[in-house]
Design a protein around this motif. Structure first.
Motif, PDB file in Angstrom:
ATOM      1  N   GLN A 199      13.473  16.398  -0.951  1.00 55.41           N
ATOM      2  CA  GLN A 199      12.545  16.438   0.178  1.00 55.41           C
ATOM      3  C   GLN A 199      11.119  16.651  -0.302  1.00 55.41           C
ATOM      4  O   GLN A 199      10.184  15.993   0.177  1.00 55.41           O
ATOM      5  CB  GLN A 199      12.928  17.580   1.131  1.00 55.41           C
ATOM      6  N   LEU A 200      10.941  17.559  -1.254  1.00 58.13           N
ATOM      7  CA  LEU A 200       9.607  17.841  -1.764  1.00 58.13           C
ATOM      8  C   LEU A 200       9.023  16.606  -2.441  1.00 58.13           C
ATOM      9  O   LEU A 200       7.858  16.258  -2.233  1.00 58.13           O
ATOM     10  CB  LEU A 200       9.669  19.007  -2.758  1.00 58.13           C
ATOM     11  N   TRP A 201       9.849  15.921  -3.236  1.00 57.59           N
ATOM     12  CA  TRP A 201       9.370  14.733  -3.937  1.00 57.59           C
ATOM     13  C   TRP A 201       8.983  13.641  -2.930  1.00 57.59           C
ATOM     14  O   TRP A 201       7.930  13.009  -3.065  1.00 57.59           O
ATOM     15  CB  TRP A 201      10.435  14.232  -4.901  1.00 57.59           C
ATOM     16  N   ALA A 202       9.847  13.431  -1.905  1.00 59.45           N
ATOM     17  CA  ALA A 202       9.560  12.384  -0.915  1.00 59.45           C
ATOM     18  C   ALA A 202       8.285  12.703  -0.131  1.00 59.45           C
ATOM     19  O   ALA A 202       7.458  11.816   0.123  1.00 59.45           O
ATOM     20  CB  ALA A 202      10.750  12.245   0.035  1.00 59.45           C
ATOM     21  N   ARG A 203       8.135  13.976   0.231  1.00 51.82           N
ATOM     22  CA  ARG A 203       6.962  14.363   1.007  1.00 51.82           C
ATOM     23  C   ARG A 203       5.689  14.207   0.182  1.00 51.82           C
ATOM     24  O   ARG A 203       4.666  13.718   0.668  1.00 51.82           O
ATOM     25  CB  ARG A 203       7.126  15.815   1.466  1.00 51.82           C
ATOM     26  N   THR A 204       5.764  14.603  -1.074  1.00 52.85           N
ATOM     27  CA  THR A 204       4.604  14.477  -1.950  1.00 52.85           C
ATOM     28  C   THR A 204       4.280  13.017  -2.224  1.00 52.85           C
ATOM     29  O   THR A 204       3.111  12.625  -2.269  1.00 52.85           O
ATOM     30  CB  THR A 204       4.857  15.220  -3.275  1.00 52.85           C
ATOM     31  N   GLU A 205       5.309  12.201  -2.408  1.00 51.75           N
ATOM     32  CA  GLU A 205       5.091  10.775  -2.674  1.00 51.75           C
ATOM     33  C   GLU A 205       4.357  10.104  -1.513  1.00 51.75           C
ATOM     34  O   GLU A 205       3.446   9.306  -1.718  1.00 51.75           O
ATOM     35  CB  GLU A 205       6.435  10.086  -2.926  1.00 51.75           C
ATOM     36  N   ARG A 206       4.740  10.455  -0.290  1.00 52.58           N
ATOM     37  CA  ARG A 206       4.051   9.894   0.876  1.00 52.58           C
ATOM     38  C   ARG A 206       2.584  10.352   0.910  1.00 52.58           C
ATOM     39  O   ARG A 206       1.684   9.557   1.198  1.00 52.58           O
ATOM     40  CB  ARG A 206       4.764  10.321   2.169  1.00 52.58           C
ATOM     41  N   ALA A 207       2.366  11.621   0.616  1.00 49.76           N
ATOM     42  CA  ALA A 207       1.001  12.151   0.642  1.00 49.76           C
ATOM     43  C   ALA A 207       0.128  11.478  -0.410  1.00 49.76           C
ATOM     44  O   ALA A 207      -1.019  11.089  -0.133  1.00 49.76           O
ATOM     45  CB  ALA A 207       1.022  13.665   0.416  1.00 49.76           C
ATOM     46  N   VAL A 208       0.661  11.316  -1.627  1.00 52.58           N
ATOM     47  CA  VAL A 208      -0.108  10.669  -2.692  1.00 52.58           C
ATOM     48  C   VAL A 208      -0.416   9.223  -2.316  1.00 52.58           C
ATOM     49  O   VAL A 208      -1.529   8.724  -2.533  1.00 52.58           O
ATOM     50  CB  VAL A 208       0.653  10.736  -4.034  1.00 52.58           C
ATOM     51  N   GLY A 209       0.567   8.534  -1.726  1.00 48.74           N
ATOM     52  CA  GLY A 209       0.344   7.159  -1.287  1.00 48.74           C
ATOM     53  C   GLY A 209      -0.782   7.065  -0.262  1.00 48.74           C
ATOM     54  O   GLY A 209      -1.640   6.171  -0.332  1.00 48.74           O
ATOM     55  N   ASP A 210      -0.789   8.008   0.694  1.00 45.92           N
ATOM     56  CA  ASP A 210      -1.855   8.017   1.724  1.00 45.92           C
ATOM     57  C   ASP A 210      -3.218   8.245   1.081  1.00 45.92           C
ATOM     58  O   ASP A 210      -4.206   7.586   1.438  1.00 45.92           O
ATOM     59  CB  ASP A 210      -1.577   9.119   2.757  1.00 45.92           C
ATOM     60  N   ILE A 211      -3.280   9.199   0.148  1.00 41.03           N
ATOM     61  CA  ILE A 211      -4.557   9.529  -0.497  1.00 41.03           C
ATOM     62  C   ILE A 211      -5.082   8.339  -1.294  1.00 41.03           C
ATOM     63  O   ILE A 211      -6.265   7.984  -1.201  1.00 41.03           O
ATOM     64  CB  ILE A 211      -4.387  10.763  -1.402  1.00 41.03           C
ATOM     65  N   ILE A 212      -4.214   7.695  -2.057  1.00 37.43           N
ATOM     66  CA  ILE A 212      -4.646   6.565  -2.885  1.00 37.43           C
ATOM     67  C   ILE A 212      -5.099   5.394  -2.021  1.00 37.43           C
ATOM     68  O   ILE A 212      -6.116   4.747  -2.315  1.00 37.43           O
ATOM     69  CB  ILE A 212      -3.515   6.146  -3.853  1.00 37.43           C
ATOM     70  N   GLU A 213      -4.366   5.118  -0.941  1.00 32.84           N
ATOM     71  CA  GLU A 213      -4.765   4.022  -0.057  1.00 32.84           C
ATOM     72  C   GLU A 213      -6.111   4.311   0.601  1.00 32.84           C
ATOM     73  O   GLU A 213      -6.957   3.432   0.743  1.00 32.84           O
ATOM     74  CB  GLU A 213      -3.682   3.795   1.003  1.00 32.84           C
ATOM     75  N   GLN A 214      -6.322   5.584   1.003  1.00 35.79           N
ATOM     76  CA  GLN A 214      -7.595   5.951   1.626  1.00 35.79           C
ATOM     77  C   GLN A 214      -8.734   5.810   0.622  1.00 35.79           C
ATOM     78  O   GLN A 214      -9.798   5.251   0.929  1.00 35.79           O
ATOM     79  CB  GLN A 214      -7.526   7.396   2.124  1.00 35.79           C
ATOM     80  N   MET A 215      -8.522   6.289  -0.598  1.00 40.36           N
ATOM     81  CA  MET A 215      -9.560   6.183  -1.618  1.00 40.36           C
ATOM     82  C   MET A 215      -9.820   4.729  -1.997  1.00 40.36           C
ATOM     83  O   MET A 215     -10.967   4.342  -2.263  1.00 40.36           O
ATOM     84  CB  MET A 215      -9.151   6.995  -2.857  1.00 40.36           C
ATOM     85  N   SER A 216      -8.771   3.928  -2.026  1.00 41.96           N
ATOM     86  CA  SER A 216      -8.931   2.508  -2.347  1.00 41.96           C
ATOM     87  C   SER A 216      -9.740   1.802  -1.267  1.00 41.96           C
ATOM     88  O   SER A 216     -10.631   0.991  -1.561  1.00 41.96           O
ATOM     89  CB  SER A 216      -7.557   1.849  -2.512  1.00 41.96           C
ATOM     90  N   ALA A 217      -9.451   2.130   0.001  1.00 47.73           N
ATOM     91  CA  ALA A 217     -10.191   1.528   1.108  1.00 47.73           C
ATOM     92  C   ALA A 217     -11.665   1.931   1.075  1.00 47.73           C
ATOM     93  O   ALA A 217     -12.535   1.152   1.487  1.00 47.73           O
ATOM     94  CB  ALA A 217      -9.557   1.937   2.435  1.00 47.73           C
ATOM     95  N   ASP A 218     -11.938   3.142   0.560  1.00 56.39           N
ATOM     96  CA  ASP A 218     -13.316   3.617   0.475  1.00 56.39           C
ATOM     97  C   ASP A 218     -14.014   3.169  -0.800  1.00 56.39           C
ATOM     98  O   ASP A 218     -15.150   3.570  -1.067  1.00 56.39           O
ATOM     99  CB  ASP A 218     -13.345   5.152   0.552  1.00 56.39           C
ATOM    100  N   GLY A 219     -13.325   2.382  -1.615  1.00 58.03           N
ATOM    101  CA  GLY A 219     -13.921   1.882  -2.849  1.00 58.03           C
ATOM    102  C   GLY A 219     -14.039   2.923  -3.941  1.00 58.03           C
ATOM    103  O   GLY A 219     -14.856   2.781  -4.853  1.00 58.03           O
TER     104      GLY A 219
END
Length: 591
Positions: A199-219
């Motif tokens: 559960q911890l790994w899945a939750r963290t993986e989703r959070a990291v994915g959100d952060i990277i996508e947000q940072m990528s969208a912001d250049g």
């Protein structure tokens, strides 16, 4: 000053709020730093954090969302002075002069009068969380604890570091994503036991994915960065063993050496090379060390800054942190082979010849006491493990180690491991304590992972009092050095024995010394198998049975040579023949 914000309700006047802190919470209810009493604002709606002179806004799982310049955010996002943060009917912007003289821990205060609808006075004296520290901050903190001469040397060494700009940029990116992850999930306060690993790994993986996508969208993520690799590196650092995970999964890597956050060496195929992988900070290295030592009940901190441990697969770990390690926390991992090596593997690697293997097998069957000596990384423990596997089934074996590494195939095997002192400095169980206890466990064989102190006396006494066929290792560069080392270790026991008595004890206890060496090309070979022949006056006599004769190097720098038999037949072979036990005398023929 700390964080300065401008806030206004749609259609209303703007108001400036000042905080001597690096973190401001916003929500509908009391308990937040800024209270916005509107129905479209959640109880805990958002947080604005200042780190390294930049502002990051986080949505705290609000119902109606947090928007930056009209776009709803799904992960932490950096905001600048012109950006508009929308929370319900309110618009917030950051002051560009904020954070110039900010402090991490300071009492909260606001320039607006008490009772303002935008602030919560009940939290004015509460300290904010400490932000994550980078490698440069770690270095400066270490230098404060050093003598002036060492601090100057450390600064000089650091100024001479040449880090590839692309690698340095990637390290900073790792740190940035990791910092946002900590804010996003508050990993340091998460109850991992309740969540469970998956559960911890899945939750963290989703959070990291959100952060990277947000940072990528912001250049904020360069185009040449592999986002999947970045995600894996962050997950490994947050929950696993960071860049070490890749090396632990590589069967060709035999040793991993972390000198500090930005320098990791690996041994592969006998060659030591610098890896391009790094940690985001020295604090991340300490986090990995804590994840290694905690499951086995050990600890590492300033009061206990070095530790021996093991991984789940049996790999041996040594870690040491500042103030003892001046450049940063250090980790050394000797990897454990997934499949235990057999004597045939040593023959294939040319560590040993079939004749030498047959001789060692006969030594074990004849219950001869064997010491395997060699330098660091020469393969002593591997050889000890293989030779111990020759012990016949049905015999009771007790092994004693600092960090459990031996893996024996026999069923009647008891494995003991030392224990460090607890927080109060009590409860330590040493190798010597365990060796003494072995004698009460009715062992047929005692195998000590390594003798390095006073336990050598107890080991010799065990060998001399009915526990024939025992084995151990020690650090030495030759069979003669191994005998001298044994004498020194016996003296370390605190017993005031004359040298003659110690040498008599050694000569009567030890039968065979097996010397192993790691050569310059990374190959490991047994260079001597010698018999302890007895005493002549005050000198212990040795007789070489097998030797490795080095003959130079080939064009690729590899060591050339061959194993030879000296032609000497050990005394116990004559005894075996007299007892009618079949032995192969051909292995001693001179070549």
């Amino acid at each position: 000053m700390g964080v300065s914000l401008s806030i206004r309700e749609k259609g209303g006047a703007s108001e400036r709020l000042d905080f001597d802190t690096n973190s401001v919470t916003i929500g509908r209810t009391a308990g937040n730093d800024i209270v916005l009493p509107k129905g479209n604002v959640s109880k805990q709606h958002a947080k604005i954090v200042m780190k390294d002179g930049r502002f990051i806004v986080l949505d705290m799982k609000s119902t109606n969302g947090t928007f930056v310049n009209g776009k709803r955010i799904s992960a932490p996002q950096v905001v600048r002075a012109p950006d508009k943060i929308y929370i319900g009917d309110f618009i917030i912007s950051v002051d560009p002069d904020s954070g110039q003289d900010s402090v991490v821990k300071a009492p909260r205060r606001s320039t607006v009068p008490k009772g303002s609808p935008f602030t919560d006075d009940s939290k004015m004296d509460e300290a904010p969380p400490v932000s994550a520290r980078g490698a440069e901050h770690d270095d400066s903190e270490n230098e404060k604890r050093m003598p002036a001469s060492l601090a100057a040397a450390a600064r000089k060494a650091r100024s001479g570091r040449r880090i590839d700009p692309k690698l340095e940029r990637y390290i900073q990116l790792l740190k940035e994503v990791h910092d946002r992850l900590i804010e996003y999930m508050d990993l340091r306060r998460l109850n991992i036991d309740k969540l469970g690993d998956e559960q911890l790994w899945a939750r963290t993986e989703r959070a990291v994915g959100d952060i990277i996508e947000q940072m990528s969208a912001d250049g904020e993520i360069p185009r040449d960065v592999d986002k999947n690799e970045l995600k894996t590196d962050i997950l490994n650092e947050a929950l696993g063993l960071g860049p070490l995970e890749q090396f632990l999964a590589d069967d060709d890597v035999s040793e991993i050496m972390v000198n500090h956050a930005n320098q990791i060496y690996i041994e592969k195929g006998g060659r030591i090379t610098l890896s391009p992988k790094t940690f985001s900070s020295n604090q991340a290295v300490i986090g990995v060390i804590e994840r290694i030592v905690s499951p086995i009940g050990r600890r590492i901190d300033e009061s206990s800054p070095l530790v021996d441990a093991r991984l789940k697969d049996g790999s041996r770990v040594n870690a040491i942190i500042p103030p003892l390690a001046l450049k940063g926390p250090t980790i050394t991992i000797r990897k454990f082979k997934r499949e235990a090596l057999q004597i045939e593997d040593l023959v294939r690697f040319k560590t040993i010849t079939p004749q030498m293997a047959q001789f060692l097998d006969a030594c074990i069957k004849a219950r001869k006491n064997i010491i395997i000596s060699g330098g660091t990384g020469s393969g002593k423990t591997t050889t000890l493990n293989i030779v111990s596997s020759f012990i016949p089934e049905g015999e009771r074996i007790v092994t004693v180690e600092d960090a459990a590494e031996l893996q024996l195939p026999q069923e009647h095997w008891i494995q003991l491991e030392t224990r460090p002192a607890n927080l109060e400095g009590t409860g330590e169980i040493t190798i010597r304590d365990l060796v003494r206890n072995c004698l009460r466990m009715r062992p047929d064989r005692i195998v000590v992972g390594e003798c390095r102190g006073g336990e050598a006396l107890d080991m010799l006494q065990a060998m001399n009092t009915g526990h024939d066929g025992s084995l151990t290792t020690c650090h030495a560069n030759s069979p003669r050095d191994a005998l001298s080392r044994l004498e020194t270790m016996v003296l370390m026991s605190g017993m005031e024995l004359p040298i003659r008595a110690i040498r008599d004890q050694v000569a009567s206890a030890v039968d065979i010394i097996c010397q192993q060496t790691r050569f310059s090309d990374g190959t490991r070979r047994i260079t001597h198998i010698s018999e302890v022949a007895g005493m002549e006056v005050d000198i212990i006599t040795l007789q070489d049975i097998f030797l490795f004769k080095q003959e130079g190097f080939d064009t690729e720098g590899r060591v050339m040579g061959r194993h030879i038999s000296t032609g000497f037949i050990p005394k116990f072979y004559d005894e075996l023949q007299r007892r009618g036990i079949p032995v192969n005398m051909d292995i001693f023929r001179e070549e």
